[in-house]
Design an enzyme around this catalytic site. Sequence first.
Site, PDB file in Angstrom:
ATOM      1  N   CYS A  75       0.841  -1.200   0.000  1.00  0.00           N
ATOM      2  CA  CYS A  75       0.000   0.000   0.000  1.00  0.00           C
ATOM      3  C   CYS A  75       0.879   1.254   0.000  1.00  0.00           C
ATOM      4  CB  CYS A  75      -0.911  -0.022   1.227  1.00  0.00           C
ATOM      5  SG  CYS A  75      -1.726   1.549   1.533  1.00  0.00           S
TER       6      CYS A  75
ATOM      7  N   CYS B 135       0.746   3.237   3.306  1.00  0.00           N
ATOM      8  CA  CYS B 135       1.459   2.520   4.380  1.00  0.00           C
ATOM      9  C   CYS B 135       2.966   2.715   4.209  1.00  0.00           C
ATOM     10  CB  CYS B 135       1.108   1.032   4.374  1.00  0.00           C
ATOM     11  SG  CYS B 135      -0.501   0.643   5.100  1.00  0.00           S
TER      12      CYS B 135
ATOM     13  N   ASN C 146     -12.723  10.947  -0.521  1.00  0.00           N
ATOM     14  CA  ASN C 146     -13.231  10.270  -1.704  1.00  0.00           C
ATOM     15  C   ASN C 146     -13.319   8.788  -1.399  1.00  0.00           C
ATOM     16  OD1 ASN C 146     -13.195  12.704  -3.181  1.00  0.00           O
ATOM     17  ND2 ASN C 146     -11.036  12.425  -3.704  1.00  0.00           N
TER      18      ASN C 146
ATOM     19  N   THR D 205      -8.457   7.080  -5.500  1.00  0.00           N
ATOM     20  CA  THR D 205      -7.421   6.443  -6.331  1.00  0.00           C
ATOM     21  C   THR D 205      -6.393   5.689  -5.502  1.00  0.00           C
ATOM     22  OG1 THR D 205      -6.067   8.452  -6.355  1.00  0.00           O
ATOM     23  CG2 THR D 205      -7.648   8.175  -8.164  1.00  0.00           C
TER      24      THR D 205
ATOM     25  N   HIS E 202      -6.173   3.458   0.711  1.00  0.00           N
ATOM     26  CA  HIS E 202      -5.884   3.615   2.142  1.00  0.00           C
ATOM     27  C   HIS E 202      -6.622   4.888   2.553  1.00  0.00           C
ATOM     28  CE1 HIS E 202      -2.767   3.448   5.637  1.00  0.00           C
ATOM     29  NE2 HIS E 202      -3.567   4.487   5.880  1.00  0.00           N
TER      30      HIS E 202
ATOM     31  N   HIS F 106      -8.035   8.259   3.463  1.00  0.00           N
ATOM     32  CA  HIS F 106      -7.337   9.544   3.615  1.00  0.00           C
ATOM     33  C   HIS F 106      -8.319  10.691   3.495  1.00  0.00           C
ATOM     34  CE1 HIS F 106      -7.195   8.279  -0.616  1.00  0.00           C
ATOM     35  NE2 HIS F 106      -7.293   9.561  -0.935  1.00  0.00           N
TER      36      HIS F 106
ATOM     37  N   HIS G 117      -8.452  14.678   2.464  1.00  0.00           N
ATOM     38  CA  HIS G 117      -7.778  15.832   1.871  1.00  0.00           C
ATOM     39  C   HIS G 117      -8.127  17.067   2.706  1.00  0.00           C
ATOM     40  CE1 HIS G 117      -7.046  14.002  -2.241  1.00  0.00           C
ATOM     41  NE2 HIS G 117      -8.001  13.186  -1.798  1.00  0.00           N
TER      42      HIS G 117
HETATM   43  P1  5GP Z   1      -7.740  10.219  -3.922  1.00  0.00           P
HETATM   44  O1  5GP Z   1      -7.881  10.503  -5.390  1.00  0.00           O
HETATM   45  O2  5GP Z   1      -7.547   8.738  -3.666  1.00  0.00           O
HETATM   46  O3  5GP Z   1      -8.812  10.827  -3.071  1.00  0.00           O
HETATM   47  O4  5GP Z   1      -6.438  10.972  -3.461  1.00  0.00           O
HETATM   48  C1  5GP Z   1      -5.152  10.441  -3.581  1.00  0.00           C
HETATM   49  C2  5GP Z   1      -4.205  11.605  -3.464  1.00  0.00           C
HETATM   50  O5  5GP Z   1      -2.924  11.091  -3.212  1.00  0.00           O
HETATM   51  C3  5GP Z   1      -4.114  12.459  -4.731  1.00  0.00           C
HETATM   52  O6  5GP Z   1      -4.468  13.798  -4.427  1.00  0.00           O
HETATM   53  C4  5GP Z   1      -2.666  12.316  -5.148  1.00  0.00           C
HETATM   54  O7  5GP Z   1      -2.124  13.520  -5.676  1.00  0.00           O
HETATM   55  C5  5GP Z   1      -1.976  11.897  -3.868  1.00  0.00           C
HETATM   56  N1  5GP Z   1      -0.789  11.073  -4.060  1.00  0.00           N
HETATM   57  C6  5GP Z   1      -0.682   9.997  -4.893  1.00  0.00           C
HETATM   58  N2  5GP Z   1       0.560   9.465  -4.819  1.00  0.00           N
HETATM   59  C7  5GP Z   1       1.241  10.226  -3.904  1.00  0.00           C
HETATM   60  C8  5GP Z   1       2.579  10.181  -3.407  1.00  0.00           C
HETATM   61  O8  5GP Z   1       3.399   9.331  -3.757  1.00  0.00           O
HETATM   62  N3  5GP Z   1       2.927  11.134  -2.489  1.00  0.00           N
HETATM   63  C9  5GP Z   1       2.041  12.092  -2.076  1.00  0.00           C
HETATM   64  N4  5GP Z   1       2.490  12.973  -1.181  1.00  0.00           N
HETATM   65  N5  5GP Z   1       0.776  12.166  -2.536  1.00  0.00           N
HETATM   66  C10 5GP Z   1       0.379  11.248  -3.437  1.00  0.00           C
HETATM   67 ZN    ZN Z   2      -2.236   1.248   3.749  1.00  0.00          ZN
END
Ligand code: 5GP
Ligand code: ZN
Length: 114
Positions: free
Chosen positions: A4, A7, A87, A95, A98, A100, A102
Amino acid sequence: MSDCLFCKIINGEIPSSKIYEDEKVYAFNDIDPQAPVHFLVVPKQHIASALEITEKNADIPGHVFMVVAKLAKEMGFADDGYRIVNNCGKDGGQTVGHLHFHVLAGRNIGWPPG
Ligand code: 5GP
Ligand code: ZN
């Protein structure tokens, strides 16, 4: 969870720009910021998504909101306001698998979402 991304960020295998850490959560800047302030708050425990919140881990979202309120005051965006986004799943735009949250601030964040 060994495979992950978040993680790996939490345990330091993948570098991140850390904002805050305690026994329950880790916060770091998003790699692709959508606002002047854009960081993620993640539980240290691997929880796949908001769909996996149960009575056993339901303290986590409240803890996240408390930490964000504290950081908002410390980082100076409390007065202007901020948005916390989670999300969940495909249609929710998740995407990374895990849980999270924002945190977006530093400009007027539009509504409704696209
Ligand atoms: P989701 O689309 O799942 O709500 O948000 C995932 C977020 O993780 C995205 O805003 C993306 O820019 C961020 N993200 C993806 N890979 C990495 C990474 O390797 N490092 C950091 N700091 N953020 C990441
Ligand atoms: Zn995880």
